[in-house]
Design a protein around this motif. Structure first.
Motif, mmCIF file in Angstrom:
data_model
loop_
_atom_site.group_PDB
_atom_site.id
_atom_site.type_symbol
_atom_site.label_atom_id
_atom_site.label_comp_id
_atom_site.label_asym_id
_atom_site.label_seq_id
_atom_site.Cartn_x
_atom_site.Cartn_y
_atom_site.Cartn_z
ATOM 1 N N GLN A 21 0.866 -1.172 0.000
ATOM 2 C CA GLN A 21 0.000 0.000 0.000
ATOM 3 C C GLN A 21 0.905 1.225 0.000
ATOM 4 O OE1 GLN A 21 -2.914 -0.182 3.048
ATOM 5 N NE2 GLN A 21 -3.962 1.665 2.389
ATOM 6 N N ARG A 44 0.632 -5.237 2.276
ATOM 7 C CA ARG A 44 -0.718 -5.692 2.600
ATOM 8 C C ARG A 44 -0.944 -7.147 2.258
ATOM 9 N NH1 ARG A 44 -5.173 -2.215 2.997
ATOM 10 N NH2 ARG A 44 -6.203 -4.178 3.428
ATOM 11 N N LEU A 45 -0.249 -7.645 1.227
ATOM 12 C CA LEU A 45 -0.602 -8.955 0.708
ATOM 13 C C LEU A 45 0.555 -9.537 -0.084
ATOM 14 C CD1 LEU A 45 -3.184 -10.711 0.555
ATOM 15 C CD2 LEU A 45 -3.766 -9.459 -1.521
ATOM 16 N N ASP A 102 -9.079 -3.287 -7.425
ATOM 17 C CA ASP A 102 -9.288 -4.591 -6.816
ATOM 18 C C ASP A 102 -8.836 -5.719 -7.745
ATOM 19 O OD1 ASP A 102 -10.118 -5.868 -4.460
ATOM 20 O OD2 ASP A 102 -12.053 -6.382 -5.326
ATOM 21 N N LEU A 137 -8.675 -8.977 -5.705
ATOM 22 C CA LEU A 137 -8.080 -8.895 -4.369
ATOM 23 C C LEU A 137 -9.105 -9.000 -3.247
ATOM 24 C CD1 LEU A 137 -5.480 -6.094 -5.099
ATOM 25 C CD2 LEU A 137 -5.170 -8.580 -5.189
ATOM 26 N N LEU A 145 -10.094 -6.995 -1.019
ATOM 27 C CA LEU A 145 -9.649 -6.453 0.270
ATOM 28 C C LEU A 145 -10.724 -5.613 0.947
ATOM 29 C CD1 LEU A 145 -5.971 -5.546 -0.557
ATOM 30 C CD2 LEU A 145 -6.822 -7.490 0.724
ATOM 31 N N GLU A 146 -11.533 -4.903 0.163
ATOM 32 C CA GLU A 146 -12.570 -4.066 0.759
ATOM 33 C C GLU A 146 -13.666 -4.913 1.405
ATOM 34 O OE1 GLU A 146 -12.105 -0.860 1.063
ATOM 35 O OE2 GLU A 146 -10.241 -1.089 -0.059
ATOM 36 N N ARG A 163 -13.064 -7.794 2.739
ATOM 37 C CA ARG A 163 -12.344 -8.650 3.683
ATOM 38 C C ARG A 163 -12.365 -10.122 3.283
ATOM 39 N NH1 ARG A 163 -10.751 -5.640 8.121
ATOM 40 N NH2 ARG A 163 -11.960 -3.756 8.373
ATOM 41 N N ARG A 184 -10.796 -13.324 0.708
ATOM 42 C CA ARG A 184 -9.482 -13.800 0.273
ATOM 43 C C ARG A 184 -9.306 -13.499 -1.208
ATOM 44 N NH1 ARG A 184 -7.334 -18.871 2.948
ATOM 45 N NH2 ARG A 184 -6.651 -19.152 0.821
ATOM 46 N N PRO A 185 -8.110 -13.139 -1.629
ATOM 47 C CA PRO A 185 -7.881 -12.930 -3.061
ATOM 48 C C PRO A 185 -8.220 -14.201 -3.837
ATOM 49 C CG PRO A 185 -6.035 -12.121 -1.791
ATOM 50 C CD PRO A 185 -6.919 -12.859 -0.835
#
Length: 176
Positions: free
Chosen positions: A60, A67-68, A88, A104, A106-107, A109, A111-112
């Motif tokens: 980020q 982040r990942l 995303d 992704l 992420l927003e 929550r 898993r990718p």
């Protein structure tokens, strides 16, 4: 006032460090000698770094926090491209010629998730990944002239006569 060097006309990229990148470098641990950064992409939110071990590090940009890490078993990452209109989504190409589009999530929550995988270029050197400017599709070009379009869940193939050596492809719709 300090002078800013001029980029010569035969160069099309400029890398500048405006902040101290020590937190970023220490988080990545590229100093081991085994792990090498093979490619990178930048978006408004992310710095995406592909590695020789097949990992994709998503950092980020705000605060340089990792982040990942997405991992692949299909060889090192050779190309990476962030979707310009939906951060995303990210596309990667591997040394084995596989192309993967990740969502992704992420927003939410989540898993990718791999939302598209293409083996149209298996065994070839992928030289270009380019997102369409308005839809969720990626154009892929390789060194033998094959061009394909990868969408979420499908792949279409096109063929051109010349080798794909350009790294940035500008796509336009009729009338744009």
């Amino acid at each position: 006032m300090p002078s800013i060097p001029v980029v010569p006309e035969n160069h099309n990229h400029l890398l500048a460090e405006f902040d101290c990148l020590d937190p970023l470098l220490s988080a990545l641990r590229f100093d081991s000698g085994r792990l090498k950064c093979t490619c990178l992409a930048v978006s408004r939110k992310w710095l995406a770094l592909g590695t020789s071990a097949g990992g994709l590090h998503l950092i980020q940009k705000e605060g340089w926090k990792q982040r990942l890490i997405l991992t692949h078993k299909e060889g090192s990452i050779t190309q990476v491209a962030c979707c310009p209109h939906d951060e995303d989504f990210i596309a990667v190409a591997t040394s084995q010629g596989l192309v993967v589009v990740w969502e992704l999530q992420l927003e939410r929550r989540g898993r990718p998730e791999r939302v598209s995988v293409s083996s149209e270029h298996r065994g070839q050197n992928i030289t270009a990944l380019c997102w369409d400017t308005s839809t969720l599709r990626v154009f892929v070009g390789d060194s033998v002239g094959k061009v394909s379009c990868l969408r979420a869940g499908s792949s279409k193939l096109g063929k051109v006569l010349a080798r794909m050596i350009q790294h940035n492809i500008l796509l336009r719709r009729n009338g744009d």
